[in-house]
Design a protein around this motif. Structure first.
Motif, PDB file in Angstrom:
ATOM      1  N   UNK A 146       3.048 -15.196 -32.979  1.00  0.00           N
ATOM      2  CA  UNK A 146       1.970 -14.730 -33.650  1.00  0.00           C
ATOM      3  C   UNK A 146       2.096 -13.007 -33.229  1.00  0.00           C
ATOM      4  N   UNK A 147       0.892 -12.437 -34.352  1.00  0.00           N
ATOM      5  CA  UNK A 147       0.933 -11.292 -34.197  1.00  0.00           C
ATOM      6  C   UNK A 147      -0.410 -10.826 -33.388  1.00  0.00           C
ATOM      7  N   UNK A 148      -0.224  -9.860 -32.404  1.00  0.00           N
ATOM      8  CA  UNK A 148      -0.928  -9.336 -31.468  1.00  0.00           C
ATOM      9  C   UNK A 148      -1.183  -8.101 -31.540  1.00  0.00           C
ATOM     10  N   UNK A 149      -2.409  -7.457 -31.585  1.00  0.00           N
ATOM     11  CA  UNK A 149      -2.795  -6.078 -32.027  1.00  0.00           C
ATOM     12  C   UNK A 149      -3.892  -5.837 -30.792  1.00  0.00           C
ATOM     13  N   UNK A 150      -3.842  -4.729 -29.989  1.00  0.00           N
ATOM     14  CA  UNK A 150      -5.009  -4.378 -28.885  1.00  0.00           C
ATOM     15  C   UNK A 150      -4.375  -3.693 -27.916  1.00  0.00           C
ATOM     16  N   UNK A 151      -4.901  -3.912 -26.611  1.00  0.00           N
ATOM     17  CA  UNK A 151      -4.649  -3.197 -25.404  1.00  0.00           C
ATOM     18  C   UNK A 151      -5.178  -4.111 -23.995  1.00  0.00           C
ATOM     19  N   UNK A 152      -4.817  -3.813 -23.047  1.00  0.00           N
ATOM     20  CA  UNK A 152      -5.145  -4.519 -21.852  1.00  0.00           C
ATOM     21  C   UNK A 152      -5.229  -3.241 -20.702  1.00  0.00           C
ATOM     22  N   UNK A 174      -5.351 -11.748 -33.017  1.00  0.00           N
ATOM     23  CA  UNK A 174      -4.294 -12.591 -33.036  1.00  0.00           C
ATOM     24  C   UNK A 174      -4.476 -13.232 -34.349  1.00  0.00           C
ATOM     25  N   UNK A 175      -3.346 -13.135 -35.164  1.00  0.00           N
ATOM     26  CA  UNK A 175      -3.155 -13.608 -36.338  1.00  0.00           C
ATOM     27  C   UNK A 175      -1.829 -14.308 -36.572  1.00  0.00           C
ATOM     28  N   UNK A 176      -1.677 -15.125 -37.446  1.00  0.00           N
ATOM     29  CA  UNK A 176      -0.699 -16.051 -37.670  1.00  0.00           C
ATOM     30  C   UNK A 176       0.472 -15.255 -38.157  1.00  0.00           C
ATOM     31  N   UNK A 198      -1.804 -20.587 -35.075  1.00  0.00           N
ATOM     32  CA  UNK A 198      -2.477 -20.424 -33.748  1.00  0.00           C
ATOM     33  C   UNK A 198      -4.069 -20.331 -34.169  1.00  0.00           C
ATOM     34  N   UNK A 199      -4.904 -20.015 -33.170  1.00  0.00           N
ATOM     35  CA  UNK A 199      -6.083 -19.909 -33.488  1.00  0.00           C
ATOM     36  C   UNK A 199      -6.453 -18.309 -33.693  1.00  0.00           C
ATOM     37  N   UNK A 200      -6.719 -17.956 -34.894  1.00  0.00           N
ATOM     38  CA  UNK A 200      -6.887 -16.580 -35.305  1.00  0.00           C
ATOM     39  C   UNK A 200      -8.201 -15.884 -34.864  1.00  0.00           C
ATOM     40  N   UNK A 201      -8.347 -14.670 -34.582  1.00  0.00           N
ATOM     41  CA  UNK A 201      -9.382 -14.143 -33.904  1.00  0.00           C
ATOM     42  C   UNK A 201      -9.183 -13.250 -33.030  1.00  0.00           C
ATOM     43  N   UNK A 202     -10.290 -12.679 -32.360  1.00  0.00           N
ATOM     44  CA  UNK A 202     -10.008 -11.467 -31.233  1.00  0.00           C
ATOM     45  C   UNK A 202     -10.536 -12.108 -30.067  1.00  0.00           C
TER      46      UNK A 202
END
Length: 396
Positions: A146-152, A174-176, A198-202
Protein backbone atom coordinates in the motif's frame (compact mmCIF):
# COMPACT_ATOMS: atom_id res chain seq x y z
CA UNK A 1 8.37 -29.76 -0.26
CA UNK A 2 8.78 -26.33 -1.81
CA UNK A 3 11.01 -27.23 -4.76
CA UNK A 4 10.78 -23.73 -6.23
CA UNK A 5 12.59 -22.39 -3.17
CA UNK A 6 15.33 -24.95 -3.71
CA UNK A 7 15.64 -24.21 -7.43
CA UNK A 8 15.74 -20.44 -6.89
CA UNK A 9 18.31 -20.82 -4.14
CA UNK A 10 20.82 -22.61 -6.36
CA UNK A 11 19.92 -20.62 -9.48
CA UNK A 12 20.52 -17.22 -7.91
CA UNK A 13 23.10 -18.09 -5.22
CA UNK A 14 26.02 -16.47 -7.12
CA UNK A 15 24.08 -13.22 -7.44
CA UNK A 16 23.13 -13.31 -3.78
CA UNK A 17 26.73 -13.75 -2.76
CA UNK A 18 27.91 -10.86 -4.88
CA UNK A 19 25.18 -8.53 -3.68
CA UNK A 20 25.61 -9.05 0.07
CA UNK A 21 27.54 -6.63 2.27
CA UNK A 22 30.03 -8.68 4.24
CA UNK A 23 31.81 -7.60 7.40
CA UNK A 24 35.51 -8.23 7.84
CA UNK A 25 36.10 -11.80 8.93
CA UNK A 26 39.87 -12.05 9.03
CA UNK A 27 39.77 -13.37 12.59
CA UNK A 28 37.89 -16.47 11.48
CA UNK A 29 39.82 -16.65 8.19
CA UNK A 30 36.60 -16.74 6.23
CA UNK A 31 35.77 -15.50 2.77
CA UNK A 32 35.08 -11.78 2.47
CA UNK A 33 33.31 -9.99 -0.37
CA UNK A 34 33.64 -6.23 -0.97
CA UNK A 35 30.71 -4.10 0.16
CA UNK A 36 28.71 -2.97 -2.92
CA UNK A 37 29.04 0.74 -2.18
CA UNK A 38 30.71 3.52 -4.13
CA UNK A 39 32.34 6.48 -2.38
CA UNK A 40 30.98 9.56 -4.14
CA UNK A 41 32.06 12.26 -1.66
CA UNK A 42 33.50 12.67 1.81
CA UNK A 43 31.33 10.70 4.26
CA UNK A 44 28.93 9.86 1.41
CA UNK A 45 28.41 6.51 -0.30
CA UNK A 46 26.13 5.25 -3.04
CA UNK A 47 24.59 1.87 -2.23
CA UNK A 48 24.23 -0.30 -5.33
CA UNK A 49 21.87 -2.87 -3.79
CA UNK A 50 18.71 -0.86 -4.38
CA UNK A 51 19.33 0.33 -7.93
CA UNK A 52 16.89 -2.17 -9.45
CA UNK A 53 13.68 -3.44 -7.83
CA UNK A 54 10.55 -5.15 -9.06
CA UNK A 55 7.04 -5.69 -7.72
CA UNK A 56 3.65 -6.43 -9.24
CA UNK A 57 2.54 -2.92 -8.20
CA UNK A 58 5.46 -0.70 -9.21
CA UNK A 59 6.80 -2.96 -11.96
CA UNK A 60 10.42 -2.24 -12.75
CA UNK A 61 11.69 0.37 -10.31
CA UNK A 62 14.99 2.16 -10.79
CA UNK A 63 16.49 4.20 -8.00
CA UNK A 64 19.47 5.02 -5.84
CA UNK A 65 20.20 5.04 -2.11
CA UNK A 66 22.82 7.37 -0.69
CA UNK A 67 24.17 6.91 2.84
CA UNK A 68 25.78 9.66 4.89
CA UNK A 69 27.79 9.39 8.12
CA UNK A 70 29.50 12.12 10.13
CA UNK A 71 31.51 12.44 13.33
CA UNK A 72 32.06 8.71 13.83
CA UNK A 73 28.35 7.90 13.24
CA UNK A 74 27.14 10.51 15.72
CA UNK A 75 25.06 11.78 12.82
CA UNK A 76 23.88 9.49 10.06
CA UNK A 77 21.36 9.75 7.26
CA UNK A 78 20.11 7.75 4.32
CA UNK A 79 18.02 8.82 1.35
CA UNK A 80 16.40 6.80 -1.44
CA UNK A 81 14.85 8.11 -4.65
CA UNK A 82 13.24 5.77 -7.15
CA UNK A 83 10.63 5.60 -9.90
CA UNK A 84 8.24 2.75 -10.75
CA UNK A 85 7.59 2.45 -14.47
CA UNK A 86 4.29 0.58 -14.07
CA UNK A 87 2.61 2.60 -11.32
CA UNK A 88 4.31 5.76 -12.62
CA UNK A 89 5.08 6.97 -9.09
CA UNK A 90 8.14 8.48 -7.48
CA UNK A 91 9.27 6.79 -4.26
CA UNK A 92 11.23 8.74 -1.67
CA UNK A 93 12.65 7.80 1.73
CA UNK A 94 14.76 9.87 4.08
CA UNK A 95 16.09 8.63 7.44
CA UNK A 96 18.11 10.69 9.88
CA UNK A 97 19.56 9.65 13.21
CA UNK A 98 21.75 11.26 15.82
CA UNK A 99 23.23 10.30 19.20
CA UNK A 100 23.47 13.25 21.60
CA UNK A 101 25.01 14.02 24.99
CA UNK A 102 28.56 13.07 25.97
CA UNK A 103 27.64 9.43 26.50
CA UNK A 104 25.39 9.36 23.42
CA UNK A 105 22.54 8.19 25.62
CA UNK A 106 19.95 10.33 23.79
CA UNK A 107 19.00 9.08 20.32
CA UNK A 108 16.72 10.88 17.87
CA UNK A 109 15.40 9.27 14.69
CA UNK A 110 13.38 10.97 11.96
CA UNK A 111 11.90 9.42 8.81
CA UNK A 112 10.08 11.10 5.93
CA UNK A 113 8.62 9.03 3.12
CA UNK A 114 6.32 8.57 0.18
CA UNK A 115 6.82 4.96 -0.70
CA UNK A 116 5.36 1.51 -1.33
CA UNK A 117 4.97 -0.02 2.11
CA UNK A 118 4.05 -3.57 3.13
CA UNK A 119 1.62 -4.52 5.92
CA UNK A 120 2.90 -6.62 8.83
CA UNK A 121 6.58 -5.85 8.27
CA UNK A 122 9.26 -3.29 7.46
CA UNK A 123 10.80 -4.39 4.18
CA UNK A 124 14.56 -4.18 3.80
CA UNK A 125 16.87 -4.53 0.83
CA UNK A 126 17.12 -8.32 1.18
CA UNK A 127 13.32 -8.65 1.12
CA UNK A 128 13.20 -6.60 -2.10
CA UNK A 129 16.00 -8.71 -3.57
CA UNK A 130 14.11 -11.86 -2.66
CA UNK A 131 10.99 -10.49 -4.33
CA UNK A 132 12.95 -9.54 -7.43
CA UNK A 133 13.93 -13.19 -7.83
CA UNK A 134 10.44 -14.54 -7.18
CA UNK A 135 8.17 -11.93 -8.76
CA UNK A 136 10.28 -10.92 -11.75
CA UNK A 137 11.81 -14.38 -12.13
CA UNK A 138 8.87 -16.72 -11.42
CA UNK A 139 5.84 -14.38 -11.38
CA UNK A 140 5.10 -15.14 -7.74
CA UNK A 141 4.60 -12.00 -5.67
CA UNK A 142 5.92 -12.34 -2.12
CA UNK A 143 4.34 -9.34 -0.36
CA UNK A 144 1.28 -7.10 -0.08
CA UNK A 145 1.57 -3.37 -0.69
CA UNK A 146 0.00 0.00 0.00
CA UNK A 147 1.15 3.58 -0.50
CA UNK A 148 2.24 5.47 2.60
CA UNK A 149 3.17 9.16 2.71
CA UNK A 150 4.18 11.02 5.85
CA UNK A 151 6.77 11.14 8.60
CA UNK A 152 7.69 9.67 11.98
CA UNK A 153 9.80 10.93 14.87
CA UNK A 154 11.21 8.76 17.67
CA UNK A 155 13.27 9.75 20.72
CA UNK A 156 15.09 7.20 22.90
CA UNK A 157 16.89 7.82 26.20
CA UNK A 158 19.13 5.48 28.17
CA UNK A 159 18.04 6.20 31.75
CA UNK A 160 20.73 3.83 33.01
CA UNK A 161 22.76 1.39 30.88
CA UNK A 162 20.19 -1.34 31.57
CA UNK A 163 17.05 0.74 30.95
CA UNK A 164 15.97 2.53 27.78
CA UNK A 165 12.68 4.36 27.18
CA UNK A 166 11.31 5.69 23.91
CA UNK A 167 8.60 8.06 22.69
CA UNK A 168 7.39 8.39 19.13
CA UNK A 169 4.87 10.01 16.80
CA UNK A 170 3.69 8.97 13.33
CA UNK A 171 1.63 10.94 10.84
CA UNK A 172 1.01 9.09 7.58
CA UNK A 173 -1.57 8.86 4.82
CA UNK A 174 -2.37 5.31 3.64
CA UNK A 175 -3.80 4.50 0.22
CA UNK A 176 -4.56 1.32 -1.71
CA UNK A 177 -2.10 -0.04 -4.26
CA UNK A 178 -3.10 -2.11 -7.27
CA UNK A 179 -1.38 -4.61 -9.55
CA UNK A 180 0.01 -2.73 -12.56
CA UNK A 181 2.59 -5.09 -14.06
CA UNK A 182 2.44 -8.36 -15.95
CA UNK A 183 6.19 -8.80 -16.48
CA UNK A 184 8.21 -11.90 -15.62
CA UNK A 185 11.05 -13.99 -17.01
CA UNK A 186 9.29 -17.33 -16.52
CA UNK A 187 5.64 -18.40 -16.08
CA UNK A 188 4.44 -15.56 -18.29
CA UNK A 189 0.96 -17.07 -18.58
CA UNK A 190 0.49 -16.84 -14.82
CA UNK A 191 -1.43 -13.84 -13.47
CA UNK A 192 -0.30 -11.89 -10.40
CA UNK A 193 -2.82 -12.11 -7.55
CA UNK A 194 -4.74 -8.97 -6.74
CA UNK A 195 -3.24 -6.88 -3.97
CA UNK A 196 -5.43 -6.87 -0.81
CA UNK A 197 -7.28 -3.66 -0.04
CA UNK A 198 -6.30 -1.78 3.11
CA UNK A 199 -8.10 0.72 5.31
CA UNK A 200 -7.46 4.04 3.61
CA UNK A 201 -6.99 7.16 5.69
CA UNK A 202 -4.59 9.13 7.84
CA UNK A 203 -2.85 7.47 10.75
CA UNK A 204 -1.76 9.69 13.61
CA UNK A 205 -0.34 7.69 16.49
CA UNK A 206 1.76 8.05 19.63
CA UNK A 207 3.94 5.24 20.95
CA UNK A 208 5.89 4.49 24.10
CA UNK A 209 8.49 1.76 24.55
CA UNK A 210 10.58 0.41 27.39
CA UNK A 211 13.49 -2.01 27.22
CA UNK A 212 15.31 -3.61 30.16
CA UNK A 213 18.48 -5.48 29.26
CA UNK A 214 21.55 -6.61 31.17
CA UNK A 215 24.35 -8.86 29.99
CA UNK A 216 23.79 -12.53 30.83
CA UNK A 217 20.15 -11.85 31.81
CA UNK A 218 16.91 -12.03 29.81
CA UNK A 219 15.81 -8.82 28.07
CA UNK A 220 12.31 -7.43 28.53
CA UNK A 221 10.65 -5.29 25.86
CA UNK A 222 7.34 -3.47 26.15
CA UNK A 223 5.66 -1.15 23.65
CA UNK A 224 2.27 0.49 23.28
CA UNK A 225 0.82 2.49 20.38
CA UNK A 226 -2.33 4.55 20.32
CA UNK A 227 -4.12 5.96 17.28
CA UNK A 228 -6.99 8.16 18.41
CA UNK A 229 -9.68 10.02 16.46
CA UNK A 230 -10.56 12.27 19.39
CA UNK A 231 -7.07 13.03 20.72
CA UNK A 232 -4.98 13.03 17.53
CA UNK A 233 -7.48 13.48 14.71
CA UNK A 234 -6.60 10.09 13.22
CA UNK A 235 -8.88 8.29 10.78
CA UNK A 236 -8.28 5.13 12.77
CA UNK A 237 -9.16 4.48 16.41
CA UNK A 238 -7.15 1.64 17.98
CA UNK A 239 -4.46 0.75 20.49
CA UNK A 240 -1.77 -1.95 20.43
CA UNK A 241 0.41 -3.58 23.07
CA UNK A 242 3.55 -5.70 22.69
CA UNK A 243 5.53 -7.48 25.40
CA UNK A 244 8.45 -9.86 24.80
CA UNK A 245 11.07 -11.66 26.86
CA UNK A 246 14.20 -12.87 25.10
CA UNK A 247 17.62 -14.17 26.00
CA UNK A 248 20.41 -16.64 25.45
CA UNK A 249 21.98 -19.18 27.81
CA UNK A 250 24.97 -21.38 27.11
CA UNK A 251 24.85 -24.53 29.22
CA UNK A 252 27.67 -26.42 27.47
CA UNK A 253 29.60 -26.59 24.21
CA UNK A 254 26.63 -28.50 22.75
CA UNK A 255 23.85 -26.39 24.23
CA UNK A 256 23.62 -22.69 23.44
CA UNK A 257 19.91 -21.82 23.71
CA UNK A 258 18.29 -18.67 22.33
CA UNK A 259 14.67 -18.05 23.25
CA UNK A 260 11.93 -15.52 22.71
CA UNK A 261 8.42 -15.48 24.15
CA UNK A 262 5.93 -12.75 23.40
CA UNK A 263 2.35 -11.57 23.55
CA UNK A 264 0.58 -8.93 21.46
CA UNK A 265 -2.89 -7.45 21.84
CA UNK A 266 -4.89 -4.87 19.90
CA UNK A 267 -8.14 -3.10 20.72
CA UNK A 268 -10.43 -1.08 18.49
CA UNK A 269 -11.37 -1.10 14.83
CA UNK A 270 -8.08 -2.12 13.20
CA UNK A 271 -7.50 -1.33 9.52
CA UNK A 272 -6.18 -4.32 7.59
CA UNK A 273 -2.59 -3.03 7.45
CA UNK A 274 -2.47 -2.73 11.25
CA UNK A 275 -3.42 -6.32 12.10
CA UNK A 276 -0.98 -8.18 14.35
CA UNK A 277 1.11 -11.09 13.05
CA UNK A 278 3.77 -13.64 13.84
CA UNK A 279 7.25 -12.77 12.59
CA UNK A 280 8.16 -14.31 9.24
CA UNK A 281 11.41 -13.37 7.47
CA UNK A 282 12.26 -10.99 10.31
CA UNK A 283 15.97 -11.54 9.74
CA UNK A 284 18.94 -10.13 11.60
CA UNK A 285 19.17 -11.21 15.24
CA UNK A 286 15.48 -11.65 15.95
CA UNK A 287 14.19 -15.20 16.09
CA UNK A 288 11.54 -15.95 13.51
CA UNK A 289 9.08 -18.44 12.09
CA UNK A 290 10.23 -20.16 8.93
CA UNK A 291 7.42 -22.05 7.20
CA UNK A 292 4.33 -19.76 7.26
CA UNK A 293 4.00 -17.64 4.18
CA UNK A 294 3.85 -13.88 4.43
CA UNK A 295 0.37 -12.76 5.47
CA UNK A 296 -0.84 -16.29 6.24
CA UNK A 297 -1.66 -15.76 9.92
CA UNK A 298 -2.70 -12.55 11.62
CA UNK A 299 -5.13 -11.36 14.25
CA UNK A 300 -5.84 -8.93 17.06
CA UNK A 301 -4.19 -11.20 19.63
CA UNK A 302 -0.92 -13.09 19.18
CA UNK A 303 1.21 -15.42 21.29
CA UNK A 304 4.55 -16.87 20.17
CA UNK A 305 7.50 -18.88 21.48
CA UNK A 306 10.73 -19.30 19.50
CA UNK A 307 13.50 -21.69 20.53
CA UNK A 308 16.84 -22.17 18.78
CA UNK A 309 19.64 -24.31 20.21
CA UNK A 310 23.12 -24.16 18.73
CA UNK A 311 24.82 -27.56 18.99
CA UNK A 312 28.09 -26.09 17.77
CA UNK A 313 30.47 -27.14 15.01
CA UNK A 314 29.81 -30.54 13.47
CA UNK A 315 32.39 -30.74 10.67
CA UNK A 316 36.08 -31.70 11.13
CA UNK A 317 38.60 -28.90 11.59
CA UNK A 318 40.59 -30.05 8.55
CA UNK A 319 37.79 -29.09 6.13
CA UNK A 320 38.53 -25.37 5.44
CA UNK A 321 35.16 -24.29 4.03
CA UNK A 322 32.97 -26.20 6.50
CA UNK A 323 34.92 -26.11 9.75
CA UNK A 324 33.21 -22.92 10.99
CA UNK A 325 29.67 -24.11 10.18
CA UNK A 326 27.35 -24.45 13.19
CA UNK A 327 24.35 -26.78 13.46
CA UNK A 328 21.19 -25.66 15.30
CA UNK A 329 17.80 -27.12 16.12
CA UNK A 330 14.65 -25.00 15.78
CA UNK A 331 11.20 -25.19 17.38
CA UNK A 332 8.52 -22.51 17.11
CA UNK A 333 4.96 -22.31 18.38
CA UNK A 334 2.48 -19.48 17.85
CA UNK A 335 -1.18 -18.65 17.95
CA UNK A 336 -3.18 -15.81 16.40
CA UNK A 337 -6.83 -15.09 17.10
CA UNK A 338 -9.08 -12.71 15.18
CA UNK A 339 -12.32 -11.34 16.61
CA UNK A 340 -15.52 -12.25 14.80
CA UNK A 341 -16.11 -8.63 13.72
CA UNK A 342 -12.64 -8.30 12.17
CA UNK A 343 -12.85 -11.77 10.62
CA UNK A 344 -16.09 -10.78 8.89
CA UNK A 345 -14.69 -7.37 7.91
CA UNK A 346 -11.61 -8.81 6.21
CA UNK A 347 -12.95 -12.09 4.85
CA UNK A 348 -12.44 -10.74 1.30
CA UNK A 349 -8.70 -10.55 2.13
CA UNK A 350 -8.69 -14.21 3.24
CA UNK A 351 -7.92 -13.17 6.82
CA UNK A 352 -6.82 -16.30 8.68
CA UNK A 353 -6.05 -17.14 12.27
CA UNK A 354 -4.15 -20.26 13.30
CA UNK A 355 -6.08 -23.45 14.03
CA UNK A 356 -5.14 -23.79 17.66
CA UNK A 357 -1.39 -23.44 18.16
CA UNK A 358 0.72 -23.47 15.00
CA UNK A 359 3.91 -25.51 15.45
CA UNK A 360 6.98 -26.04 13.31
CA UNK A 361 10.42 -27.57 13.76
CA UNK A 362 13.61 -27.86 11.78
CA UNK A 363 17.32 -27.28 11.78
CA UNK A 364 19.78 -24.73 10.51
CA UNK A 365 23.35 -24.49 9.26
CA UNK A 366 24.88 -21.11 10.10
CA UNK A 367 28.20 -19.35 9.55
CA UNK A 368 28.36 -20.77 6.02
CA UNK A 369 31.37 -18.93 4.57
CA UNK A 370 31.00 -16.86 7.77
CA UNK A 371 28.04 -14.80 6.57
CA UNK A 372 25.09 -17.00 5.58
CA UNK A 373 22.68 -19.50 7.09
CA UNK A 374 20.25 -22.03 5.64
CA UNK A 375 17.00 -23.12 7.31
CA UNK A 376 15.31 -26.47 6.77
CA UNK A 377 11.92 -26.42 8.49
CA UNK A 378 8.51 -28.09 8.28
CA UNK A 379 5.04 -27.77 9.77
CA UNK A 380 3.81 -30.03 12.54
CA UNK A 381 0.21 -28.89 12.04
CA UNK A 382 -1.88 -26.24 10.23
CA UNK A 383 -0.96 -27.95 6.96
CA UNK A 384 -1.59 -26.42 3.53
CA UNK A 385 -1.69 -27.92 0.02
CA UNK A 386 1.84 -26.54 -0.42
CA UNK A 387 4.53 -24.78 1.61
CA UNK A 388 4.59 -27.39 4.37
CA UNK A 389 8.37 -27.59 4.06
CA UNK A 390 10.85 -24.84 3.32
CA UNK A 391 14.49 -24.34 2.46
CA UNK A 392 15.30 -20.75 3.29
CA UNK A 393 18.56 -18.90 2.72
CA UNK A 394 19.32 -15.91 4.92
CA UNK A 395 22.22 -13.64 5.83
CA UNK A 396 23.72 -13.35 9.31
Amino acid sequence: MNFKNVILFFLFLPGLLLSQSIHDSTKSKGITIPTPEVQIAANTKLNLLESFKFSSVAGIQLGARINYSFDFDKYSASSYLGYGFSDKRVKFLFDFGTQLLNDRSLQIQFSGYTHLNSPFMKRKWDHDLNNLLYAFGMKRERFYYYYRTGFSLNVYKDIIPELKVGFGYENSTNKNAYVNSDLSVFNRDRVFKENPLIGEGTKRALNFSLQISKKDYPSLFFKTENSSKKLLGSTFDFSKYWVALSGQNKFSSFSDLKYQIGYQKANGNLPFQELLYIYVFAGESQLQFSVPTYGEFYGDEVFYLNLENNFGKIFPENIPVLKEVNFSGIFNIGRTTLSASLMNKYKFNNANETEGFFMETGFMFSKILNFAKVYFAWRLNNFTPEDNFILYFNFL
